[in-house]
Enzyme design. Structure first.
Site: not given
Length: 468
Positions: A53, A57-58, A60-61, A78, A188
């Site tokens: 998807l 920065g931290f 992948a999905a 995730k 955020d």
């Protein structure tokens, strides 16, 4: 069936297994491995990553499927996958943020229908043939929301109508009211973290930066420096304390982008540290007041809570009330929250307007001298003069030129026109005065004339605003 390898850096992550198209095989097969790097593809024997998807920065999905449910329920997988060479302390902070998101989803997602639910959180150890050690991977699995983020909608359609923005604002405030009342601050809020389901329901995503205000050790409200530029208020960007109103500021910044169709750098004036968004939109007076109160730089002056913002959005103009003849003696009077009366017209920026008027008049005088000297006093020179003057006014309006640019441009134009007059003493130029002093005198007269007009306009504007 297609499965996607989750090993970072796998050069051929797409794997196709025709036998998994059979539901019975899909439910019973023990494991499948990446044909390129050997990474296990069925995570903890249950979750199947189907396609990527996105990456951040931290991590992948991936869009995934849960084979332990009758309909192979879709889900989001995730993976904690920090980019770059992080130091040990940075890596620890990043991992804590990932675990914090799982914690927040477990606590908040199961209790609120507009926050994705957490399905699983686990660690996976996989042997690495080249290092002879185990690689550790961290995953969380959450509810899949079938829809688009507001960022995707914004990029596709541009600005939203006021009714659409009000709907988004109210729905997000209701979610934030729940989040804040449960001792958390999201920290955020932005376009990409708000999603609209295909059925129209709004969801709040990405709780990786959430702050547990009542649980954190030390200074409970201190910021860790995690924020999104353009959305975060001053206290968060400075690494100071964060409050519920910190989320309100970010939500208001999101809404003004939707209302105007502009990016934050076009709406925020860093010179005066204020938002100038109303120059690009014509919102109702009530919505403009609420958003402006949420966008104040000082957190103590903002609306203090999501509930207060919802109440302000629901406020109605005061109406005449006929007092009952015999009010109950025990009833306490209900006092409406004070609402500062605001003129229907926006405040007139006097200093900025007078500076622009002086520049426009000065430039107009210089341009007039140059055109008359070249073309004479004809309708052609008059037409060119109006066009060039219009371009100058538009450039100031769009802030293509501003502040020190005005002084520099005026000085350069004066030098060019004056120098041209010294070299070419055409009859028209002589009549106007070809020396630098005469050119300067005529330009200053033009500037003062326009300033006088601007002052008169300001007086009329103030009179009208008081009446309204």
């Amino acid at each position: 069936m297609q499965l996607h390898c989750t090993r970072p850096g796998c050069s051929r992550p797409t794997n196709v297994f025709p036998d998994l198209d059979d539901a019975a095989t899909l439910k019973t097969v023990q494991q499948k491995f990446c044909t390129n790097c050997g990474m296990p593809l069925i995570l903890v024997g249950r979750y199947l990553p189907v396609r990527l998807l996105g990456r951040g920065g931290f991590g992948a999905a991936f869009l995934g499927r849960d084979r332990y449910t009758p309909g192979f329920r879709p889900c989001v997988i995730k993976q904690f996958q920090p980019s770059g060479n992080l130091s040990a302390p940075q890596l620890k902070i990043a991992q804590d943020l990932f675990e914090r998101e799982a914690e927040a989803l477990e606590q908040l997602g199961r209790e609120h229908p507009q926050i994705p639910d957490l399905f699983a959180f686990f660690e996976l150890s996989v042997a690495n043939a080249s290092t002879q050690q185990d690689d550790k991977f961290f995953y969380l699995v959450q509810e899949f929301i079938d829809g688009q983020t507001l960022e995707e909608e914004f990029l596709r359609q541009g600005k939203f109508s006021e009714s659409e923005v009000v709907k988004v604002l109210k729905e997000c405030l209701k979610i934030l009211k729940f989040v804040h009342e449960n001792g958390s601050i999201h920290r955020d809020i932005k376009l990409s973290n708000i999603m609209r389901h295909r059925n129209g329901r709004i969801y709040l995503l990405d709780f990786g930066a959430v702050k547990y205000a009542t649980k954190a050790a030390g200074n409970a409200n201190s910021s860790t420096g995690i924020y999104s530029i353009g959305y975060a208020p001053p206290e968060q960007m400075a690494g100071g304390q964060v409050y519920p109103s910190t989320d309100l500021y970010a939500l208001a910044a999101t809404c003004v982008m939707l209302l105007t169709g502009k990016q934050h750098n076009e709406l925020f004036d860093a010179y005066s540290n204020t938002w100038k968004w109303q120059a690009f939109a014509t919102p109702s007076r009530l919505l403009a007041q609420v958003l402006d109160q949420m966008l104040l730089a000082n957190p103590s002056q903002r609306l203090p809570s999501a509930q207060a913002a919802l109440a302000a959005l629901s406020a109605k103009p005061a109406a005449a009330v006929v007092a009952p003849s015999a009010p109950p003696p025990a009833a306490a009077p209900v006092v409406a929250p004070p609402v500062r009366r605001k003129s229907a017209l926006p405040p007139f920026p006097l200093v900025e307007s007078l500076g622009g008027a002086l520049f426009t008049g000065f430039e107009g005088g210089l341009i007039a001298i140059a055109l008359v000297s070249l073309l004479g006093t004809t309708w052609i020179s008059g037409g060119f003069w109006l066009i060039l003057l219009g371009i100058l006014v538009l450039a100031q309006r769009l802030r293509v030129i501003e502040k020190i640019d005005l002084v520099i441009l005026a000085a350069v134009t004066f030098g060019i026109v004056g120098f041209f007059g010294q070299l070419h003493r055409a009859s028209a130029f002589v009549a106007l005065g070809s020396s630098f002093i005469n050119v300067l005198f005529l330009a200053i007269v033009g500037g003062l004339a326009v300033v006088t007009i601007a002052i008169l306009f300001n007086l009329i504007y103030k009179l009208i605003s008081r009446i309204l």
